[in-house]
Design a protein around this motif. Structure first.
Motif, PDB file in Angstrom:
ATOM      1  N   UNK A  44      -9.968   9.093   8.781  1.00 52.89           N
ATOM      2  CA  UNK A  44      -8.628   8.587   9.059  1.00 52.89           C
ATOM      3  C   UNK A  44      -8.445   7.196   8.471  1.00 52.89           C
ATOM      4  N   UNK A  45      -9.433   6.334   8.687  1.00 49.98           N
ATOM      5  CA  UNK A  45      -9.359   4.966   8.166  1.00 49.98           C
ATOM      6  C   UNK A  45      -9.312   4.967   6.641  1.00 49.98           C
ATOM      7  N   UNK A  46     -10.222   5.755   6.030  1.00 52.24           N
ATOM      8  CA  UNK A  46     -10.308   5.767   4.571  1.00 52.24           C
ATOM      9  C   UNK A  46      -9.049   6.265   3.894  1.00 52.24           C
ATOM     10  N   UNK A  47      -8.515   7.380   4.379  1.00 50.97           N
ATOM     11  CA  UNK A  47      -7.307   7.967   3.781  1.00 50.97           C
ATOM     12  C   UNK A  47      -6.116   7.034   3.951  1.00 50.97           C
ATOM     13  N   UNK A  48      -5.983   6.471   5.146  1.00 54.64           N
ATOM     14  CA  UNK A  48      -4.851   5.574   5.408  1.00 54.64           C
ATOM     15  C   UNK A  48      -4.973   4.290   4.583  1.00 54.64           C
ATOM     16  N   UNK A  49      -6.174   3.757   4.471  1.00 56.15           N
ATOM     17  CA  UNK A  49      -6.413   2.541   3.685  1.00 56.15           C
ATOM     18  C   UNK A  49      -6.017   2.763   2.226  1.00 56.15           C
ATOM     19  N   UNK A  50      -6.489   3.875   1.653  1.00 62.21           N
ATOM     20  CA  UNK A  50      -6.196   4.171   0.247  1.00 62.21           C
ATOM     21  C   UNK A  50      -4.703   4.414   0.043  1.00 62.21           C
ATOM     22  N   UNK A  51      -4.093   5.161   0.962  1.00 64.49           N
ATOM     23  CA  UNK A  51      -2.654   5.431   0.852  1.00 64.49           C
ATOM     24  C   UNK A  51      -1.848   4.145   0.919  1.00 64.49           C
TER      25      UNK A  51
ATOM     26  N   UNK B 224       6.410 -12.357   6.594  1.00 65.04           N
ATOM     27  CA  UNK B 224       6.866 -11.558   7.737  1.00 65.04           C
ATOM     28  C   UNK B 224       8.282 -11.047   7.488  1.00 65.04           C
ATOM     29  N   UNK B 225       9.150 -11.930   7.026  1.00 64.51           N
ATOM     30  CA  UNK B 225      10.549 -11.568   6.812  1.00 64.51           C
ATOM     31  C   UNK B 225      10.704 -10.554   5.686  1.00 64.51           C
ATOM     32  N   UNK B 226       9.998 -10.766   4.565  1.00 68.20           N
ATOM     33  CA  UNK B 226      10.094  -9.848   3.443  1.00 68.20           C
ATOM     34  C   UNK B 226       9.601  -8.453   3.829  1.00 68.20           C
ATOM     35  N   UNK B 227       8.518  -8.402   4.580  1.00 64.91           N
ATOM     36  CA  UNK B 227       7.967  -7.120   4.995  1.00 64.91           C
ATOM     37  C   UNK B 227       8.858  -6.431   6.023  1.00 64.91           C
ATOM     38  N   UNK B 228       9.510  -7.210   6.866  1.00 62.77           N
ATOM     39  CA  UNK B 228      10.418  -6.655   7.865  1.00 62.77           C
ATOM     40  C   UNK B 228      11.632  -6.017   7.198  1.00 62.77           C
ATOM     41  N   UNK B 229      12.138  -6.674   6.156  1.00 65.00           N
ATOM     42  CA  UNK B 229      13.281  -6.139   5.407  1.00 65.00           C
ATOM     43  C   UNK B 229      12.912  -4.808   4.749  1.00 65.00           C
ATOM     44  N   UNK B 230      11.665  -4.710   4.301  1.00 65.57           N
ATOM     45  CA  UNK B 230      11.199  -3.500   3.625  1.00 65.57           C
ATOM     46  C   UNK B 230      10.751  -2.461   4.656  1.00 65.57           C
ATOM     47  N   UNK B 231      11.647  -1.583   5.063  1.00 66.37           N
ATOM     48  CA  UNK B 231      11.348  -0.610   6.125  1.00 66.37           C
ATOM     49  C   UNK B 231      10.767   0.699   5.591  1.00 66.37           C
ATOM     50  N   UNK B 232      10.614   0.833   4.282  1.00 66.27           N
ATOM     51  CA  UNK B 232      10.113   2.074   3.700  1.00 66.27           C
ATOM     52  C   UNK B 232       8.710   2.473   4.175  1.00 66.27           C
ATOM     53  N   UNK B 233       7.822   1.523   4.518  1.00 62.66           N
ATOM     54  CA  UNK B 233       6.495   1.945   4.981  1.00 62.66           C
ATOM     55  C   UNK B 233       6.507   2.848   6.205  1.00 62.66           C
ATOM     56  N   UNK B 234       7.537   2.760   7.049  1.00 59.58           N
ATOM     57  CA  UNK B 234       7.561   3.578   8.265  1.00 59.58           C
ATOM     58  C   UNK B 234       7.614   5.072   7.926  1.00 59.58           C
ATOM     59  N   UNK B 235       8.598   5.555   7.147  1.00 58.52           N
ATOM     60  CA  UNK B 235       8.574   6.978   6.788  1.00 58.52           C
ATOM     61  C   UNK B 235       7.388   7.338   5.911  1.00 58.52           C
ATOM     62  N   UNK B 236       6.917   6.391   5.103  1.00 59.01           N
ATOM     63  CA  UNK B 236       5.769   6.641   4.228  1.00 59.01           C
ATOM     64  C   UNK B 236       4.516   6.929   5.054  1.00 59.01           C
ATOM     65  N   UNK B 237       4.240   6.070   6.044  1.00 59.37           N
ATOM     66  CA  UNK B 237       3.055   6.268   6.870  1.00 59.37           C
ATOM     67  C   UNK B 237       3.210   7.463   7.807  1.00 59.37           C
ATOM     68  N   UNK B 238       4.427   7.764   8.168  1.00 56.93           N
ATOM     69  CA  UNK B 238       4.681   8.956   8.971  1.00 56.93           C
ATOM     70  C   UNK B 238       4.298  10.194   8.162  1.00 56.93           C
ATOM     71  N   UNK B 239       4.637  10.183   6.868  1.00 54.71           N
ATOM     72  CA  UNK B 239       4.278  11.289   5.984  1.00 54.71           C
ATOM     73  C   UNK B 239       2.767  11.363   5.778  1.00 54.71           C
ATOM     74  N   UNK B 240       2.125  10.206   5.668  1.00 53.43           N
ATOM     75  CA  UNK B 240       0.669  10.170   5.509  1.00 53.43           C
ATOM     76  C   UNK B 240      -0.011  10.785   6.725  1.00 53.43           C
ATOM     77  N   UNK B 241       0.456  10.416   7.910  1.00 51.23           N
ATOM     78  CA  UNK B 241      -0.107  10.958   9.144  1.00 51.23           C
ATOM     79  C   UNK B 241       0.070  12.470   9.200  1.00 51.23           C
TER      80      UNK B 241
END
Length: 211
Positions: free
Chosen positions: A8-15, A118-135
């Motif tokens: 789980x750690x390895x796949x998520x880290x690489x993704x 923090x602010x730049x990363x907060x504006x970029x919300x794309x990681x949420x659906x991306x990590x949901x897909x990874x999971x």
């Protein structure tokens, strides 16, 4: 159980690491900060962004647990996800074909570097659906059973993978600045292939759920 956790750690880290490679809002902000304020400030931006990615990955995995425990929502999401991944693959391949790559960097003067990240990363919300897909992709049988430890491991791996790529931008951008267009091109090809793989995985899961 331990092996599955390491997987789980390895796949998520690489993704996570791969997902931040294409030049975008966060990593280009890190690079510009390095050029304007030095590597130390660039590193603080990277740390701030990674903290938010931890929270975004946490939200993503909790959403995934809910979604894939609901058969109806699961089926609808899989079908929608397959279409979305296909469209994203087409998008990345089209972007890779473009000769002129323009990268927008958003500057926020007079802000501390950490909170800028923090602010730049907060504006970029794309990681949420991306990590949901990874999971989802890591559970072909559709059963996502993560305890609190695995949820933490997933979120930490996402944050560390993001930081690893941003750190690479910090230490190497001064050398690769003139090659940004080439990097963008091949990164987009890579992301396109990744999206096609997610299409295949999602299709397999759709077929599996009909059995």
């Amino acid at each position: 159980m331990i092996i599955e956790t390491f997987k789980l750690f390895g796949v998520t880290f690489i993704a996570s690491l791969i997902g931040v490679i294409p030049p975008g809002l966060v990593n280009m902000t890190v690079a510009r900060t390095c050029l304007e304020r030095g590597k130390k400030n660039g590193m603080l931006v990277a740390i701030g962004a990674s903290v938010i990615v931890f929270l975004q990955a946490l939200i993503a995995i909790l959403l995934a647990k809910y979604i894939f425990n609901n058969p109806f929502v699961n089926n609808i999401l899989l079908r929608t996800g397959a279409v979305v991944f296909l469209l994203m693959a087409i998008y990345f391949f089209v972007k890779a074909k473009q000769k002129d790559v323009k990268i927008k960097v958003y500057e926020h003067a007079h802000r501390r570097s950490f909170f800028k990240g923090v602010m730049m990363s907060t504006i970029n919300v794309l990681p949420i659906p991306y990590f949901c897909a990874v999971a989802a992709g890591m559970s072909v049988n559709g059963k996502i059973e993560y305890d609190s430890t695995r949820v933490f491991v997933f979120s930490m791996a996402a944050a560390l993978g993001t930081f690893a790529t941003l750190y690479a931008y910090v230490v190497s951008f001064l050398k690769i600045e003139k090659k940004t267009e080439t990097i963008t091109k091949y990164s987009n090809y890579f992301m396109g292939v990744l999206m096609l793989l997610l299409v295949i995985i999602t299709t397999i899961r759709i077929i599996y759920t009909w059995r």
